[in-house]
Design an enzyme around this catalytic site. Structure first.
Site: not given
Length: 853
Positions: A143, A266-267
């Site tokens: 993750c 995100d990310n």
């Protein structure tokens, strides 16, 4: 990424909010297969598939997913003791509920290849098994938030607190993505897709066999379990786990990165000077592709000694073996791991075990896939490191420091690079050593699941965790300021104005739409023109405590805007009067109201009939207060419905609906609802399932009207407070979005003197999904010259003579080309509305001529 072609991946599930994450602890290290094979390559440890749903998951959308009770919620202990991780203990990160996929549905599970391809194609799961070569390869998934809890100790990020265990390794089996994409023959023409959870990678990566990107259907030799993407997922080795989309349904080739919300918001690794407030206020930070994360960075962690482990010096052996893991991204090999006991002044090389290399020397099939790694130099798995350290050296030190380097000579930095999302945290991993009463106590930076860890202890003592010295005081340095966790504050900073009841009454009586949320007073004047619910919804809230409705309906973005409209705090006595009686007493006259709806107050109505229209559609009939009463809802507007939430005590669900009953109907109203049950693609709809469970005789609350659009007749419309005239409508709808379209169409067609013409494009999956079909046909029959009705189906039977497929650019070019004095009305699923909007704008339509209900 310029003009490089992208591959965008989308799962079947709708993504809105995160539902939590799970990490793991592995205890076994034995093999499950023959001793001979186990001596050649690492094989999966024993796997025990969970059979019971845990209490924590019951009564949630994941209530069908059995999970191992050893999984630790949000953060966990290290998954270290074996190279391969059992599926039940592999870390889990889901951005939405787990789809409920039945065994019988898996062979027909469809994967579409679309976008910039010469040959768009749809493969079934069975075809993917039968027509493509299967490979088996070990891959470590990580993750991007691994070790984020350390960043949260320095300053709260927008992410939850992973420890250093957001990492696991499995053997995945499936075809290479490149093999599948080549069958579709990629092109270089632009097209922009839309979807739910989605992301993108470069096409040349997907076609590069050396990168090993695959579509996996097995994990450690068994079919994927629900949490891990059953039945089909992407596996992108060497990149952050967020690129390995689960429950895969679509591969879309485009000439630009994905526009999906999760790909943009995100990310991302934003610059360290960008605060959460800056990131919320200016979307440019999220749309800069330079900040997107793909390859993992180099990282390492200590596993032994464990957090809070103690070593009795008198009885300890002469050396202690320190162990941990290290990994890097993009296929780069870890080339060294170094340990320091003197704050980085000197370093010792650790031994590194590359279990992945054993598969390079293996030839043959494993779990139905070919192991074909002898030619590949890329490294996609974690490596384990160890170093025997004299206990006397540990006794003389205050901390173990670890850093790793990969073959590109990238090395972990000493200092943390803090960022808004807390991604890619990889400073030296530090384990403190405390010598107390003949015992060495080891402490990790953070505790996996609770408070604790040396970072928390140092922060409480006033140490600055971001100064590069692990909180130690530096001469001349001011004490660190402690920052408390922030929540969305809807109050204006520094405002202390107290508002009494009379002042509120005076302003409301002068036409100022002041309203109350959680005891705070807001001026809604600036909302009057552009509020999605229309000016009427703001005016109707004047002088009202609308806390329940506001918090149920409005997003986090809307709440962030509220300080700008905050004008004071309502006094306690005024709030009590307001909550008891309202700003002005409701009409207590015994004379019955002619119309049912009240704009400022909820009115109760009783469910008297439920008609099943199709397998998932219902018409609910509600009785008004007396037989001669009409609803009082103008054509094109909506009403708000409030229903008790069956899953939460003392809470309600509030949504807007457009009834299908006519404006002159007396005594009752009819609402057509498509019930969204729990499916393999998404959880059930809260409101629709709650309505479907209501027994006859139940009462619900209604209030209205709301909405910005109103049809006045003869081509005259009202949008907000602006009246316009049109000569024709293009009405585009899908599913239950037909209801506001139906209302306007009926008003046009039932008035023989209304010269307005209409074209209706109605998109559905199956013929039985066409709602109000008989009523629509009857309206068209009144005057065929005034209305053209077009139906299109994505799953049409062979006997279907109409259009097939989605409401596409081709269909819109034929029936909705730019036309003066025309208005486009759109209502349907969010994805359909986005596609239609983009196409229409491309055809030259102005935003002012498009209305989305």
């Amino acid at each position: 990424m310029g003009s490089l072609t992208q591959v965008q991946t989308e799962p079947v599930t709708t993504a809105t909010h995160s539902i939590g994450s799970v990490q793991l602890k592995v205890e076994e290290d034995s093999s499950m297969s023959s001793p001979d094979l186990a001596e050649i390559i690492p094989l999966p440890p024993p796997s025990r598939e969970p059979s019971e749903v845990l209490n924590i998951d019951k009564n949630t959308p994941d209530g069908h997913v059995p999970r191992d009770p050893r999984l630790l919620r949000l953060t966990g202990a290290h998954p270290f003791n074996c190279f391969l991780t059992p599926p039940e203990l592999h870390f889990v990160r889901n951005h939405g509920p787990v789809p409920h996929v039945q065994d019988d549905d898996i062979p027909d599970w469809e994967l579409s290849i679309e976008g910039l391809v010469e040959r768009p194609v749809v493969w079934t799961f069975q075809q993917i098994l039968d027509e493509f070569e299967q490979i088996t390869a070990p891959v470590t998934l990580v993750c991007a938030g691994n070790r984020r809890k350390e960043q949260n100790q320095v300053r709260k990020t927008k992410g939850f607190s992973w420890g250093s265990a957001g990492i696991s390794t499995s053997l995945y089996t499936g075809p290479l993505m490149g093999d599948i994409l080549r069958r579709a023959k990629p092109l270089r023409r632009a097209k922009y897709p839309n979807g739910h959870y989605g992301t993108s990678i470069k096409l040349n990566w997907a076609l590069d066999f050396n990168r090993g990107i695959m579509l996996a259907h097995k994990m450690n030799g068994e079919p994927l379990r629900p949490d891990h993407g059953r039945p089909l997922r992407v596996v992108v080795p060497g990149q952050i786990g967020g690129r390995s989309v689960k429950w895969l349904k679509r591969l879309i080739l485009t000439d630009s990165p994905s526009t999906n919300w999760y790909h943009i918001n995100d990310n991302r690794l934003l610059p360290t000077m960008v605060s959460p407030e800056m990131a919320s206020e200016d979307p440019k930070w999220w749309r800069d592709d330079r900040y997107a994360i793909f390859d993992l960075n180099v990282n390492s962690s200590v596993v032994y000694p464990e957090n809070n482990e103690e070593l009795v010096i008198a009885s300890a052996p002469s050396t202690y073996t320190v162990k941990g893991y290290a990994y890097s991204g993009g296929g780069r090999r870890i080339t060294r791991v170094e340990i320091s006991l003197d704050k980085g002044r000197s370093w010792h090389l650790a031994h590194i075990d590359y279990a992945e290399d054993k598969y390079r020397n293996f030839e043959g099939d494993l779990f139905g896939g070919k192991v074909d790694m002898y030619w590949r130099e890329t490294c996609f798995c974690w490596s384990f490191w160890s170093l025997d350290i004299p206990v006397s050296d540990l006794q003389a030190s205050d901390a173990i420091l670890v850093r790793a380097m990969d073959e590109s000579l990238a090395v972990q930095p000493r200092d943390m690079y803090w960022s808004v999302l807390g991604m890619m945290n990889n400073p030296w991993f530090r384990v403190t050593i405390t010598n107390e009463n003949g015992r060495l106590k080891f402490e990790h930076p953070t505790h996996p699941t609770k408070t604790g860890g040396w970072m928390e202890r140092v922060k409480k003592a006033g140490g600055d965790l971001a100064n590069g010295y692990w909180g130690e005081t530096v001469q001349g340095e001011a004490p660190a300021q402690q920052e408390s966790a922030k929540e969305i504050n809807m109050r204006r900073e520094g405002l202390s104005r107290l508002i009494e009841l009379q002042e509120l009454k005076d302003h409301v009586s002068n036409g100022e739409p002041w309203f109350i949320v959680n005891g705070e007073v807001y001026d809604g004047t600036e909302f009057l023109r552009d509020h999605p619910g229309g000016a009427q919804s703001i005016i109707s809230s004047a002088g009202m405590d609308v806390s329940e409705e506001f918090l149920a309906i409005h997003s986090e973005t809307a709440r962030i805007m509220m300080p700008g409209y905050h004008i004071g705090t309502l006094s306690t006595s005024a709030l009590a009067v307001l909550q008891d009686n309202g700003l002005e007493e409701q009409n207590n006259s015994t004379e019955p109201r002619k119309t049912f709806l009240q704009s400022r107050y909820w009115s109760k109505t009783t469910l008297v009939r439920k008609k099943i229209v199709s397998s998932d559609s219902r018409i609910f009939t509600f009785e008004l207060e007396h037989p001669k009463q009409t609803l009082g809802l103008p054509v094109g507007r909506h009403l708000m419905i409030r229903v008790p939430d069956p899953t939460k005590k003392n809470e309600c669900i509030i949504r807007s609906y457009t009834p299908i009953s006519g404006i002159t109907q007396e005594g009752t109203m009819d609402i057509l609802v498509k019930v969204y049950f729990d499916t393999a693609t998404q959880p059930g709809g809260k409101m629709t399932t709650a309505l479907d469970r209501l027994p006859l005789g139940s009462t619900i609350d209604c209030k209205g009207p709301t909405g910005r659009f109103e049809y006045l007749g003869n081509g005259n419309i009202l949008i907000g407070d602006q009246e316009r005239h049109v000569k024709s409508f293009r009405m585009i709808c899908g599913g239950s979005g037909v209801t506001p379209i139906f209302q306007v169409l009926r008003a046009v067609m039932q008035d023989p003197d209304d010269p307005t013409t209409c074209v209706v494009l109605n998109g559905n999956r199956r013929e039985e999904d066409i709602l109000c079909r008989a009523e629509l046909d009857a309206l068209v029959a009144l005057n065929n010259a005034k209305c053209t009705m077009i139906h299109t189906l994505t799953k049409a039977p062979e006997t279907w003579a109409g259009h097939r497929g989605r409401i596409s650019e081709t269909l819109l070019k034929e029936y909705a080309m730019l036309n003066d004095d025309c208005m486009v009305l759109v209502c349907g699923p969010e994805s359909m509305e986005r596609d239609v909007q983009k196409i229409l704008l491309g055809l030259g339509w102005e935003e002012s001529n498009l209305h989305f209900f």
